[in-house]
Design an enzyme around this catalytic site. Structure first.
Site, mmCIF file in Angstrom:
data_model
loop_
_atom_site.group_PDB
_atom_site.id
_atom_site.type_symbol
_atom_site.label_atom_id
_atom_site.label_comp_id
_atom_site.label_asym_id
_atom_site.label_seq_id
_atom_site.Cartn_x
_atom_site.Cartn_y
_atom_site.Cartn_z
ATOM 1 N N SER A 63 0.763 -1.188 -0.217
ATOM 2 C CA SER A 63 0.094 -0.117 0.200
ATOM 3 C C SER A 63 1.127 1.461 -0.035
ATOM 4 O O SER A 63 0.554 2.318 -0.680
ATOM 5 C CB SER A 63 -0.733 -0.009 1.160
ATOM 6 O OG SER A 63 -1.936 -1.060 0.989
ATOM 7 N N LYS A 66 1.640 1.977 -3.542
ATOM 8 C CA LYS A 66 0.826 2.407 -4.161
ATOM 9 C C LYS A 66 0.581 3.851 -3.739
ATOM 10 O O LYS A 66 0.211 4.846 -4.899
ATOM 11 C CB LYS A 66 -0.503 1.656 -4.042
ATOM 12 C CG LYS A 66 -0.475 0.261 -4.475
ATOM 13 C CD LYS A 66 -0.237 -0.035 -5.960
ATOM 14 C CE LYS A 66 -0.438 -1.221 -6.544
ATOM 15 N NZ LYS A 66 -0.104 -2.358 -5.632
ATOM 16 N N SER A 123 -6.034 -1.273 -6.105
ATOM 17 C CA SER A 123 -4.513 -1.208 -5.934
ATOM 18 C C SER A 123 -4.179 -2.358 -7.083
ATOM 19 O O SER A 123 -3.267 -3.344 -6.840
ATOM 20 C CB SER A 123 -4.497 -2.117 -4.459
ATOM 21 O OG SER A 123 -2.939 -1.955 -3.895
#
Length: 161
Positions: A63, A66, A123
């Site tokens: 994450s 991203k 994602s």
């Protein structure tokens, strides 16, 4: 009279579930969620840390990758290097990315605005590669660019590869 009995295995499983629930409730009561995760809440202007949990522990979070990809994409938008309706080309490498992805094929195009939504909601790994290649030419160069941005933001222990 009602009598309930449980096999030892079931009793042990019930105790384990109960213990795990108690730990979760204890963490929730203390404001600490899952022990597997790190967090930091700070004032971006003053640098004052309001709350942190294992903020300096090594993690390998997809994450964060991203989020940094989005950060650099928004920065490119702000600098007018891209606009939301620009089409980004999908390479063979991007098309080969594992789940989670949008199942893009080589030669496809994706608008910047759609890419942002795919990164935030899905994602999407394939979209991450498309953005990386668009902004830096290739994934390795983009990783170096993300690491440099992390340093500029004060994230001295963060390295993207």
């Amino acid at each position: 009279m009602l009598v309930l009995t449980a096999a030892p295995e079931a009793d042990a499983k019930a105790k384990k579930r109960s213990k795990k629930a108690a730990q979760t409730q204890s963490r929730a009561a203390s404001g600490i969620s899952d022990a597997r995760y790190a967090a930091i809440i700070m004032n971006p202007v003053t640098g004052e840390v309001y709350r942190q949990q294992d903020a300096d522990q090594r993690r390998y979070p997809a994450s964060l990758t991203k989020m940094m990809t989005l950060y650099l994409l928004f920065e490119a938008l702000e600098k007018k290097k891209l606009s939301l309706d620009d089409d980004l080309d999908v390479s063979a490498l991007a098309a080969r990315q594992p789940q989670t992805n949008l199942s893009l094929d080589e030669g496809d195009e994706i608008e910047v605005e759609t890419a942002i939504k795919a990164l935030v909601v899905r994602s999407a790994n394939d979209v991450s590669v498309v953005v990386a290649e668009t902004l830096a030419g290739d994934v390795d160069s983009f990783a170096r660019k993300m690491t440099a941005k992390a340093r500029a933001l004060g994230m001295s222990n963060t390295v993207f590869k």
